[in-house]
Write an enzyme that holds these catalytic residues in place. Structure first.
Site, PDB file in Angstrom:
ATOM      1  N   TRP A 152      59.228   2.245 -85.150  1.00 15.10           N
ATOM      2  CA  TRP A 152      60.467   2.789 -84.586  1.00 15.10           C
ATOM      3  C   TRP A 152      61.052   1.911 -83.486  1.00 15.10           C
ATOM      4  O   TRP A 152      62.215   2.022 -83.164  1.00 15.10           O
ATOM      5  CB  TRP A 152      60.214   4.205 -84.044  1.00 15.10           C
ATOM      6  CG  TRP A 152      58.931   4.294 -83.265  1.00 15.10           C
ATOM      7  CD1 TRP A 152      57.717   4.680 -83.748  1.00 15.10           C
ATOM      8  CD2 TRP A 152      58.722   3.927 -81.911  1.00 15.10           C
ATOM      9  NE1 TRP A 152      56.762   4.578 -82.779  1.00 15.10           N
ATOM     10  CE2 TRP A 152      57.370   4.122 -81.629  1.00 15.10           C
ATOM     11  CE3 TRP A 152      59.566   3.456 -80.890  1.00 15.10           C
ATOM     12  CZ2 TRP A 152      56.814   3.854 -80.386  1.00 15.10           C
ATOM     13  CZ3 TRP A 152      59.012   3.183 -79.654  1.00 15.10           C
ATOM     14  CH2 TRP A 152      57.665   3.388 -79.412  1.00 15.10           C
ATOM     15  N   ASN A 153      60.225   1.044 -82.868  1.00 12.96           N
ATOM     16  CA  ASN A 153      60.770   0.305 -81.721  1.00 12.96           C
ATOM     17  C   ASN A 153      61.458  -0.977 -82.168  1.00 12.96           C
ATOM     18  O   ASN A 153      60.968  -1.674 -83.055  1.00 12.96           O
ATOM     19  CB  ASN A 153      59.675  -0.002 -80.692  1.00 12.96           C
ATOM     20  CG  ASN A 153      58.706  -1.026 -81.176  1.00 12.96           C
ATOM     21  OD1 ASN A 153      58.265  -0.939 -82.306  1.00 12.96           O
ATOM     22  ND2 ASN A 153      58.379  -1.994 -80.366  1.00 12.96           N
ATOM     23  N   LYS A 176      61.317   0.461 -95.529  1.00  6.34           N
ATOM     24  CA  LYS A 176      60.988   1.813 -95.058  1.00  6.34           C
ATOM     25  C   LYS A 176      60.940   1.831 -93.531  1.00  6.34           C
ATOM     26  O   LYS A 176      60.080   1.191 -92.939  1.00  6.34           O
ATOM     27  CB  LYS A 176      59.622   2.264 -95.595  1.00  6.34           C
ATOM     28  CG  LYS A 176      59.394   3.740 -95.330  1.00  6.34           C
ATOM     29  CD  LYS A 176      57.942   4.137 -95.465  1.00  6.34           C
ATOM     30  CE  LYS A 176      57.219   4.229 -94.150  1.00  6.34           C
ATOM     31  NZ  LYS A 176      57.797   5.139 -93.138  1.00  6.34           N
ATOM     32  N   GLY A 229      53.591  -2.687 -87.461  1.00  4.19           N
ATOM     33  CA  GLY A 229      53.127  -1.370 -87.007  1.00  4.19           C
ATOM     34  C   GLY A 229      51.780  -1.494 -86.331  1.00  4.19           C
ATOM     35  O   GLY A 229      51.415  -2.559 -85.818  1.00  4.19           O
ATOM     36  N   GLY A 230      51.034  -0.413 -86.337  1.00  7.46           N
ATOM     37  CA  GLY A 230      49.749  -0.377 -85.641  1.00  7.46           C
ATOM     38  C   GLY A 230      48.592  -0.851 -86.521  1.00  7.46           C
ATOM     39  O   GLY A 230      48.705  -0.896 -87.749  1.00  7.46           O
ATOM     40  N   GLU A 251      52.374  -7.722 -88.682  1.00  5.15           N
ATOM     41  CA  GLU A 251      52.770  -7.868 -87.269  1.00  5.15           C
ATOM     42  C   GLU A 251      52.291  -6.612 -86.550  1.00  5.15           C
ATOM     43  O   GLU A 251      52.877  -5.546 -86.715  1.00  5.15           O
ATOM     44  CB  GLU A 251      54.295  -7.965 -87.162  1.00  5.15           C
ATOM     45  CG  GLU A 251      54.895  -9.173 -87.813  1.00  5.15           C
ATOM     46  CD  GLU A 251      54.633 -10.436 -87.031  1.00  5.15           C
ATOM     47  OE1 GLU A 251      54.352 -10.353 -85.826  1.00  5.15           O
ATOM     48  OE2 GLU A 251      54.681 -11.508 -87.647  1.00  5.15           O
ATOM     49  N   LEU A 252      51.229  -6.742 -85.775  1.00  5.81           N
ATOM     50  CA  LEU A 252      50.606  -5.536 -85.217  1.00  5.81           C
ATOM     51  C   LEU A 252      50.753  -5.500 -83.691  1.00  5.81           C
ATOM     52  O   LEU A 252      51.613  -6.163 -83.134  1.00  5.81           O
ATOM     53  CB  LEU A 252      49.155  -5.459 -85.669  1.00  5.81           C
ATOM     54  CG  LEU A 252      48.942  -5.689 -87.179  1.00  5.81           C
ATOM     55  CD1 LEU A 252      47.474  -5.610 -87.538  1.00  5.81           C
ATOM     56  CD2 LEU A 252      49.774  -4.725 -88.006  1.00  5.81           C
ATOM     57  N   CYS A 285      55.445  -4.746 -78.630  1.00  8.11           N
ATOM     58  CA  CYS A 285      54.212  -5.376 -79.110  1.00  8.11           C
ATOM     59  C   CYS A 285      53.777  -6.498 -78.176  1.00  8.11           C
ATOM     60  O   CYS A 285      52.611  -6.812 -78.068  1.00  8.11           O
ATOM     61  CB  CYS A 285      54.424  -5.916 -80.516  1.00  8.11           C
ATOM     62  SG  CYS A 285      55.935  -6.870 -80.675  1.00  8.11           S
ATOM     63  N   GLU A 383      45.546  -0.632 -77.004  1.00  2.00           N
ATOM     64  CA  GLU A 383      46.992  -0.711 -76.786  1.00  2.00           C
ATOM     65  C   GLU A 383      47.498   0.692 -76.428  1.00  2.00           C
ATOM     66  O   GLU A 383      47.253   1.645 -77.166  1.00  2.00           O
ATOM     67  CB  GLU A 383      47.687  -1.199 -78.055  1.00  2.00           C
ATOM     68  CG  GLU A 383      49.182  -1.356 -77.874  1.00  2.00           C
ATOM     69  CD  GLU A 383      49.908  -1.687 -79.168  1.00  2.00           C
ATOM     70  OE1 GLU A 383      49.563  -1.095 -80.206  1.00  2.00           O
ATOM     71  OE2 GLU A 383      50.816  -2.517 -79.133  1.00  2.00           O
TER      72      GLU A 383
END
Ligand code: NAD
Length: 491
Positions: A152-153, A176, A229-230, A251-252, A285, A383
């Site tokens: 979402w960010n 998505k 995402g996470g 990309e975490l 991130c 995190e």
């Protein structure tokens, strides 16, 4: 009144096949403000098939690189017109400051312009071979359907770094957004529609991790998954790729260190660290959430930072004078509170903030600074994705580097020092996909980003990213006119 959004499949806006929807909550007011279709597995399948059709048979499959570049420039042009609407939707949905979403929407067009310009510069090569060898050509071709997943960010930015290189290289996309905040991406689908991309080239499906996300990343027609995402979700994405053997980039998150040496400029440190952890309410991130201070400046930096954190204006993300908005989700606030409490119970000391910011409604959290006498606190190891900074002390360069490296994450980092040699050595010694010297958070579209370890793998941004949406094909062509040699006669 709730705004009812639709998803975008095969060039048309539509609801879920079974009519199900989910709500989105404004994090500043805790009120439902929008609703979205909850895509079924069949809806996702329809979107992937539309993208596949567009890739294999539709007009997109016959476009020249220059035409694709022009399509991306049209997207940039459309974005310049509707940027303000996108930013209002994103701020309402995520609580990110309107000032910041406006600024981001303003330079979103640059990303599409940049990759539009690169579309016709994806070149193959002719390696040198012997005179009796066939002509050996390496050509670069698109991969096919890309399944892109964003959190979402900064969703429009993160999506742009997937969409623009993927389309420039000739792929098609099913995107998505997060179920926590999908409005800006669905609004963005109108931009793509207005830019006149052929049907099926770009699709948006809305929904949660399962079935929507899971069906997308495991779909047999998806050749490449670009995930942001996470780390726990990433593990599911990796497992899903066992099904379709799709290429992955991940990309975490991060737990990035910021090292401050005794000789650093104090004003730069205060602004840099504030930007590293309190900008965007720490929901980045690249957030610099582990501050490492050398003995000689420890007290001074803490004193300045505590004053600065106490002055930060927390409030309505739509207001021009607000400096920190709410956290985007209740889930994130609960996680922060839990890890902070566990850390304090284990001996960490809150120096500033530490609780909910004093408003009746909304997931606001105070800018928080916590002194830790070691790294084995839950808030140092994990995190938090919020405005919470841990501070540790070090003696010398060697200890700073050892502490900075001691993390499962390796996304970003920073160092403040007037001694460029020492700053550079520090930057080189700490694993990270990007590193700032005497500044933090500044960026531009030409610079790659990404991490290693629990921060994922692959890089986005910059020229190289376009190659990640292509694969090479080696073509051997015998132009000599000589007969094909008998394979059983060795020469
Ligand atoms: P998340 O992992 O909960 O969700 C990310 C996306 O994955 C969402 O769209 C979600 O619906 C989807 N998803 C969930 N389950 C899935 C599944 N089984 N299969 C496929 N997709 C699934 O992350 P979040 O809370 O939305 O975002 C915060 C995280 O994102 C943080 O860890 C942050 O550091 C990271 N992040 C990384 C970058 C980067 O560039 N490296 C940028 C922004 C955010």
């Amino acid at each position: 009144m709730t705004k009812n959004y639709q998803m975008y499949i095969a060039g048309a806006f539509c609801d879920a096949g079974d009519g199900q929807r989910f709500d989105s909550v404004n994090p500043a007011t805790e009120e439902v403000w929008a609703s979205f279709p909850e895509a079924t597995a069949k809806d996702v399948d329809r979107a992937v098939k539309a993208a596949h059709q567009a890739f294999t048979e539709g007009p997109w499959s016959r476009t020249s690189a220059r035409e694709r570049g022009r399509a991306l420039k049209r997207i940039a042009h459309e974005l310049e017109k509707v940027g303000p609407e996108l930013s209002v939707a994103e701020t309402t949905d995520t609580g990110k400051l309107l000032r910041e979403t406006r600024w981001q929407a303003g330079n979103l067009a640059e990303i599409y312009d940049y990759y539009g310009g690169l579309a016709d510069k994806v070149e193959g090569s002719l390696p040198p071979v012997g005179p009796n060898q066939p002509l050996s050509m390496i050509v670069r071709e698109p991969l096919g359907v890309v399944g892109a997943i964003v959190p979402w960010n900064s969703q429009l930015h993160l999506a742009a770094f997937k969409i623009a290189p993927a389309l420039a290289a000739g792929n098609t996309i099913v995107l998505k957004p997060s179920e926590e905040a999908a409005a800006a991406i669905v609004e963005f689908a109108r931009v793509m529609h207005a830019a006149g991309l052929p049907e099926g080239v770009f699709n948006v499906v809305t929904g949660g991790g399962n079935p929507c996300g899971q069906t997308l990343v495991s779909h047999p027609l998806v050749r490449r998954v670009s995930f942001t995402g996470g780390v726990e979700t990433a593990r599911k994405v990796i497992s899903a790729s066992v099904e379709n053997i799709a290429m992955l980039s991940l990309e975490l998150g991060g737990k990035s260190p910021v090292v401050v040496y005794d000789d650093a400029d104090m004003d730069n440190v205060v602004n840099g660290v504030t930007s590293a952890i309190f900008a965007a309410s720490g929901q980045s991130c690249a957030a610099g959430s582990r501050l490492l201070l050398q003995d000689g400046v420890y007290d001074d930096v803490i004193d300045h930072l505590v004053v600065r954190a106490g002055d930060i204006v927390v409030g309505d993300p739509m207001a021009d004078d607000t400096q920190m908005g709410p956290l985007a989700t209740r889930r994130q606030r609960d996680l922060i509170e839990r890890l902070l409490t566990e850390s304090v119970d284990a001996g960490a000391k809150v120096l500033s903030g530490g609780g909910r910011a004093g408003r009746d409604k909304g997931w606001f959290f105070e800018p928080t600074i916590v002194a830790c006498d070691g790294q084995d606190y839950p808030m140092v190891r994990n995190e938090l994705f919020g405005p919470v900074l841990s501070v540790l002390r070090f003696r010398d360069e060697e200890e700073a580097i050892r502490l900075a490296r001691d993390s499962d994450y390796a996304f970003a980092g920073g160092v403040f020092s007037r001694d460029f040699g020492k700053a550079y050595r520090t930057a080189r010694a700490i694993p990270a996909g990007r590193f700032w010297i005497n500044t933090y958070r500044v960026t531009n579209y030409a610079m790659p980003f990404g991490g290693s370890g629990n921060s994922g793998y692959g890089r986005e941004g910059g020229i190289e990213a376009i190659h990640d949406y292509t694969q090479t094909k080696a073509i051997f062509a015998d132009l000599s006119g000589a007969p094909v040699a008998d394979p059983f006669v060795m020469r």
